[in-house]
Design an enzyme around this catalytic site. Structure first.
Site, PDB file in Angstrom:
ATOM      1  N   GLY A 230       0.811  -1.230   0.000  1.00  0.00           N
ATOM      2  CA  GLY A 230       0.000   0.000   0.000  1.00  0.00           C
ATOM      3  C   GLY A 230       0.840   1.274   0.000  1.00  0.00           C
ATOM      4  N   ASP A 246      10.666  -6.782   2.727  1.00  0.00           N
ATOM      5  CA  ASP A 246       9.700  -7.535   3.537  1.00  0.00           C
ATOM      6  C   ASP A 246       9.815  -9.003   3.127  1.00  0.00           C
ATOM      7  OD1 ASP A 246       7.213  -8.561   4.750  1.00  0.00           O
ATOM      8  OD2 ASP A 246       6.549  -6.480   4.817  1.00  0.00           O
ATOM      9  N   ASP A 284       6.740   0.965   7.922  1.00  0.00           N
ATOM     10  CA  ASP A 284       5.450   0.658   8.566  1.00  0.00           C
ATOM     11  C   ASP A 284       5.550  -0.676   9.303  1.00  0.00           C
ATOM     12  OD1 ASP A 284       2.740   0.959   9.176  1.00  0.00           O
ATOM     13  OD2 ASP A 284       2.050   0.088   7.293  1.00  0.00           O
ATOM     14  N   LYS A 313       4.103   2.493  16.304  1.00  0.00           N
ATOM     15  CA  LYS A 313       2.943   1.762  16.848  1.00  0.00           C
ATOM     16  C   LYS A 313       2.985   1.934  18.365  1.00  0.00           C
ATOM     17  CE  LYS A 313       2.874   0.007  12.643  1.00  0.00           C
ATOM     18  NZ  LYS A 313       1.933   0.362  11.615  1.00  0.00           N
TER      19      LYS A 313
HETATM   20  C1  LIG Z   1       1.422  -3.144   8.665  1.00  0.00           C
HETATM   21  S1  LIG Z   1       2.202  -4.167   7.531  1.00  0.00           S
HETATM   22  C2  LIG Z   1       2.735  -3.079   6.284  1.00  0.00           C
HETATM   23  C3  LIG Z   1       1.658  -2.683   5.343  1.00  0.00           C
HETATM   24  C4  LIG Z   1       2.194  -1.874   4.182  1.00  0.00           C
HETATM   25  N1  LIG Z   1       2.711  -0.588   4.615  1.00  0.00           N
HETATM   26  C5  LIG Z   1       1.135  -1.640   3.143  1.00  0.00           C
HETATM   27  O1  LIG Z   1       0.742  -0.492   2.973  1.00  0.00           O
HETATM   28  O2  LIG Z   1       0.699  -2.590   2.491  1.00  0.00           O
HETATM   29  C6  LIG Z   1       3.712  -4.545   8.326  1.00  0.00           C
HETATM   30  C7  LIG Z   1       4.671  -5.350   7.504  1.00  0.00           C
HETATM   31  O3  LIG Z   1       5.936  -5.316   8.167  1.00  0.00           O
HETATM   32  C8  LIG Z   1       6.581  -6.527   7.906  1.00  0.00           C
HETATM   33  N2  LIG Z   1       7.658  -6.684   8.882  1.00  0.00           N
HETATM   34  C9  LIG Z   1       7.555  -6.799  10.224  1.00  0.00           C
HETATM   35  N3  LIG Z   1       8.790  -6.941  10.765  1.00  0.00           N
HETATM   36  C10 LIG Z   1       9.663  -6.869   9.730  1.00  0.00           C
HETATM   37  C11 LIG Z   1      11.079  -6.947   9.641  1.00  0.00           C
HETATM   38  N4  LIG Z   1      11.836  -7.090  10.724  1.00  0.00           N
HETATM   39  N5  LIG Z   1      11.643  -6.842   8.411  1.00  0.00           N
HETATM   40  C12 LIG Z   1      10.886  -6.676   7.305  1.00  0.00           C
HETATM   41  N6  LIG Z   1       9.550  -6.627   7.339  1.00  0.00           N
HETATM   42  C13 LIG Z   1       8.940  -6.712   8.536  1.00  0.00           C
HETATM   43  C14 LIG Z   1       5.478  -7.564   7.984  1.00  0.00           C
HETATM   44  O4  LIG Z   1       5.848  -8.718   7.233  1.00  0.00           O
HETATM   45  C15 LIG Z   1       4.301  -6.827   7.362  1.00  0.00           C
HETATM   46  O5  LIG Z   1       4.161  -7.137   5.988  1.00  0.00           O
END
Ligand SMILES: C[S@@+](CC[C@H](N)C(=O)[O-])C[C@H]1O[C@@H](n2cnc3c(N)ncnc32)[C@H](O)[C@@H]1O
Length: 363
Positions: A230, A246, A284, A313
């Site tokens: 997104g 990611d 994010d 968050k």
């Molecule tokens: C809230 S979602 C992001 C949504 C994104 N901003 C969108 O608009 O579609 C959080 C994302 O952070 C990723 N994530 C969490 N910890 C992470 C890390 N240490 N390294 C990379 N990605 C991570 C998760 O896999 C998840 O897809």
């Protein structure tokens, strides 16, 4: 007229109350905040007369995090009869605001709090605004042109169909949106609803006139925690090339754009690719706020990016204090390196238990 009505997200009244008390104290103004739980607003009553008006001019609206709109208001006007709500509102304005200021007022907003319960009043507010606007114009008010940059916006804030606060905000120190909420349309081809978070953040933090200079097809960005895409979608839409970091899957439409490279890596370990200068970092990832702040600081201090928008968050308790702590950590870290920067944080309408932060390094 010694009160401020402060609109906020439902459930964040304590944070908005702590914030206004803090900001008022910095201006040497003291008072007390009433913050009914889940009401989506706070009333801050100042002890000395004229001080609510001073706060509405002196607290920079852009510095407020949890507060969506700041309105100087009267005491609650209660027991309005359905036969004549307009008369008492006009009387109230006459008592609280000089005629010359009312004549220079720009627009009328008839509003409610942002709760499901209060929303039941929104049809009534919409209908009521038509005769009320006419009546105010008949008084010689609302005469300023929309181009005028200073003057008052008149707000009627209904908490029930027979009770409202009557007040105003300053044109040059307010949210430009009704109820402090920008109405954004979900783009039908975006991969996730959180796309609206970054869209609103760009709208909030980057002046419209600078957007194409600050976000364009000559630039490269990194999106940490990018899936399903997104946020990346918003950057690609503006022409940037995005390294999307990611372990999850990115939406096929973004791969098809030819403007992304998916890096299935840990966002905390990822380093910017050497072949391109990265202008933008967005993030994010769902993680502890202090850990995200430290990561962003590392990117800025190392010169890995020039500008960033990211989410913090929030924990369940001491959310205002936690945001302040992270912002201080960032500001102090940047100052220690002799970097010049601007920093702004806001709980956006599309943010949930989180706030969005923008930092730009300056030359
Ligand atoms: C809230 S979602 C992001 C949504 C994104 N901003 C969108 O608009 O579609 C959080 C994302 O952070 C990723 N994530 C969490 N910890 C992470 C890390 N240490 N390294 C990379 N990605 C991570 C998760 O896999 C998840 O897809």
């Amino acid at each position: 007229m010694n009160k401020l009505a402060l609109y906020c997200r439902s459930g964040f009244e304590k944070e908005a109350a702590a914030e206004i008390s803090d900001k008022a104290a910095q201006c040497g103004v003291f008072g007390f905040a009433r913050a009914p739980e889940n009401s989506a607003y706070v009333i801050f009553e100042c002890y000395q007369s004229g001080e609510a008006d001073r706060l509405a001019r002196e607290i920079a609206f852009s510095s407020l995090i949890f507060i969506r709109q700041m309105v100087v208001v009267s005491d609650l006007v209660e027991n309005l009869s359905s036969d004549d709500r307009i008369g008492p509102i006009i009387d109230c304005y006459r008592q609280i605001t000089p005629h010359k200021d009312l004549a220079r007022s720009l627009e009328l907003l008839v509003e409610t709090a942002d709760t499901n319960q209060a929303k039941e009043l929104s049809t009534f507010c919409r209908k009521f605004s038509v005769p009320l606007r006419q009546a105010l114009k008949k008084q010689g008010w609302l005469q300023a042109s929309a181009q005028q940059k200073s003057g008052l916006f008149l707000h009627i804030f209904f908490i029930a169909s027979n009770a409202c606060y009557v007040g105003y905000s300053y044109a040059d120190n307010r949210s430009p949106y009704a109820m402090g909420i920008p109405r954004l349309k979900f783009p039908h081809d975006a991969p996730s609803r959180s796309t609206l978070k970054l869209e609103e953040a760009i709208l909030t933090f980057i002046p419209r006139a600078q957007e194409s200079k600050r976000l364009n097809e000559t630039m490269f960005a990194v999106d940490l925690g990018a899936c399903p895409g997104g946020w990346t979608y918003q950057l690609v839409k503006r022409g940037l090339f995005v390294y999307a970091v990611d372990h999850g899957k990115m939406a096929p439409s973004l791969h098809e754009s030819g403007r992304i490279e998916h890096c299935a890596e840990d966002g905390f370990k990822f380093r910017p690719p050497k072949r391109h200068k990265i202008q933008w970092l967005v993030c994010d990832m769902v993680e502890q706020p202090a850990r995200i702040a430290a990561l962003i600081l590392k990117w800025l201090v190392n010169g890995w990016c020039r500008e960033t928008i990211f989410n913090l968050k929030l924990p369940m308790k001491k959310r205002y204090q936690e945001v302040c702590r992270c912002l201080e950590l960032l500001a102090q870290g940047l100052q220690r390196q002799g970097l010049k920067f601007s920093i702004q944080a806001k709980q956006l309408y599309h943010d949930r238990e989180e706030v969005s932060v923008h930092i730009a390094l300056k030359e």
